[in-house]
Design a protein around this motif. Structure first.
Motif, PDB file in Angstrom:
ATOM      1  N   GLY A  75       0.809  -1.211   0.000  1.00 29.78           N
ATOM      2  CA  GLY A  75       0.000   0.000   0.000  1.00 29.78           C
ATOM      3  C   GLY A  75       0.844   1.264   0.000  1.00 29.78           C
ATOM      4  O   GLY A  75       0.349   2.352  -0.335  1.00 29.78           O
ATOM      5  N   LEU A  76       2.118   1.121   0.367  1.00 32.73           N
ATOM      6  CA  LEU A  76       3.010   2.283   0.325  1.00 32.73           C
ATOM      7  C   LEU A  76       3.208   2.786  -1.101  1.00 32.73           C
ATOM      8  O   LEU A  76       3.452   3.977  -1.323  1.00 32.73           O
ATOM      9  CB  LEU A  76       4.373   1.926   0.940  1.00 32.73           C
ATOM     10  CG  LEU A  76       4.377   1.661   2.447  1.00 32.73           C
ATOM     11  CD1 LEU A  76       5.728   1.104   2.878  1.00 32.73           C
ATOM     12  CD2 LEU A  76       4.060   2.950   3.202  1.00 32.73           C
ATOM     13  N   LEU A  77       3.093   1.858  -2.084  1.00 35.67           N
ATOM     14  CA  LEU A  77       3.332   2.229  -3.477  1.00 35.67           C
ATOM     15  C   LEU A  77       2.326   3.257  -3.996  1.00 35.67           C
ATOM     16  O   LEU A  77       2.732   4.324  -4.489  1.00 35.67           O
ATOM     17  CB  LEU A  77       3.358   0.979  -4.357  1.00 35.67           C
ATOM     18  CG  LEU A  77       3.762   1.174  -5.816  1.00 35.67           C
ATOM     19  CD1 LEU A  77       5.098   1.899  -5.919  1.00 35.67           C
ATOM     20  CD2 LEU A  77       3.831  -0.167  -6.520  1.00 35.67           C
ATOM     21  N   PRO A  78       1.004   2.999  -3.899  1.00 30.66           N
ATOM     22  CA  PRO A  78       0.077   4.046  -4.339  1.00 30.66           C
ATOM     23  C   PRO A  78       0.188   5.327  -3.528  1.00 30.66           C
ATOM     24  O   PRO A  78      -0.030   6.422  -4.048  1.00 30.66           O
ATOM     25  CB  PRO A  78      -1.302   3.402  -4.193  1.00 30.66           C
ATOM     26  CG  PRO A  78      -1.104   2.199  -3.356  1.00 30.66           C
ATOM     27  CD  PRO A  78       0.303   1.760  -3.533  1.00 30.66           C
ATOM     28  N   MET A  79       0.575   5.210  -2.243  1.00 32.53           N
ATOM     29  CA  MET A  79       0.760   6.416  -1.444  1.00 32.53           C
ATOM     30  C   MET A  79       1.904   7.259  -2.000  1.00 32.53           C
ATOM     31  O   MET A  79       1.791   8.486  -2.135  1.00 32.53           O
ATOM     32  CB  MET A  79       1.037   6.055   0.023  1.00 32.53           C
ATOM     33  CG  MET A  79      -0.173   5.576   0.784  1.00 32.53           C
ATOM     34  SD  MET A  79       0.154   5.384   2.546  1.00 32.53           S
ATOM     35  CE  MET A  79       0.366   7.093   3.016  1.00 32.53           C
ATOM     36  N   ILE A  80       2.996   6.599  -2.340  1.00 37.53           N
ATOM     37  CA  ILE A  80       4.149   7.307  -2.913  1.00 37.53           C
ATOM     38  C   ILE A  80       3.771   7.930  -4.248  1.00 37.53           C
ATOM     39  O   ILE A  80       4.125   9.078  -4.547  1.00 37.53           O
ATOM     40  CB  ILE A  80       5.343   6.346  -3.069  1.00 37.53           C
ATOM     41  CG1 ILE A  80       5.872   5.935  -1.688  1.00 37.53           C
ATOM     42  CG2 ILE A  80       6.455   6.984  -3.898  1.00 37.53           C
ATOM     43  CD1 ILE A  80       6.885   4.818  -1.720  1.00 37.53           C
ATOM     44  N   LEU A  81       3.025   7.155  -5.070  1.00 39.16           N
ATOM     45  CA  LEU A  81       2.585   7.679  -6.367  1.00 39.16           C
ATOM     46  C   LEU A  81       1.661   8.879  -6.168  1.00 39.16           C
ATOM     47  O   LEU A  81       1.718   9.845  -6.937  1.00 39.16           O
ATOM     48  CB  LEU A  81       1.872   6.583  -7.159  1.00 39.16           C
ATOM     49  CG  LEU A  81       2.751   5.414  -7.626  1.00 39.16           C
ATOM     50  CD1 LEU A  81       1.892   4.331  -8.254  1.00 39.16           C
ATOM     51  CD2 LEU A  81       3.808   5.898  -8.610  1.00 39.16           C
TER      52      LEU A  81
END
Length: 200
Positions: A75-81
């Motif tokens: 879930g960190l990935l969409p947050m970073i995006l």
């Protein structure tokens, strides 16, 4: 098939592809005088989006090799995006007023042109879809894919509609840059919280 799952898939598609409507509108405006112009844009959009989904499924299957306790942290990935998209929107907030577009000046729109722009513009979608698919079962992932592919047709219809309504397209371009980062961050937080990441 759960109505809640279908609604969630539809919502995810909408928020991750809101900017595609503007690009589709630009394409439709350029091919409006060509005999098979509409078919070219629709087919190109499907080819490009199918490539996005294929990459997301492959990524999700690869993520399935990870320990289950690690999956929520994807879930960190969409947050970073989302943070990146917000930063980019903040830095380029005046660009929409200039009317610049990567496809605005193209005079020869073909299937591969539409597919390439769709794939390039949807690169961030892969980062959002992978953790969602990885945290879903096989049947749920199939539902996501079916709903996404069905909504591509709706998006094409909306793009064609907006192609003849410039004020609506301009409004969408303006607010889409604000909405997308917020939703990406929300999706990432939802994955983290539902998976119990960081003890949430």
């Amino acid at each position: 098939m759960s109505f809640g799952l279908v609604a969630r898939a539809a919502g995810m598609f909408a928020v991750t592809n809101i900017d595609d409507i503007l690009i589709l509108a630009l394409f439709f405006a350029q091919v409006r005088h060509r005999p098979r112009g509409v078919a070219i844009v629709v087919l190109g959009q499907y080819v490009g989006f199918a490539a996005i989904l294929a990459a997301a499924v492959i990524g999700a299957l690869g993520a399935g090799l990870l320990p289950e306790s690690v999956l929520p942290y994807l879930g960190l990935l969409p947050m970073i995006l989302g943070i990146r998209a917000g930063w980019k929107a903040w830095r380029e907030r005046h660009d929409a007023a200039d009317g610049d577009s990567p496809v605005g000046e193209r005079s020869d729109v073909g299937i591969l042109t539409v597919a390439a722009v769709t794939l390039a513009n949807g690169g961030d979608n892969i980062g959002v879809y992978v953790p969602v698919f990885a945290n879903s079962g096989t049947s749920a992932m199939v539902v996501y894919l079916v709903v996404f592919l069905a909504l591509v047709a709706v998006w094409c219809a909306a793009g064609r509609f907006f192609a003849t309504r410039p004020p609506v397209a301009r409004a969408l371009a303006r607010w889409g840059h604000v909405l997308l980062p917020v939703v990406l961050i929300a999706i990432g937080m939802l994955i983290l919280i539902e998976g119990g990441a960081f003890g949430l």
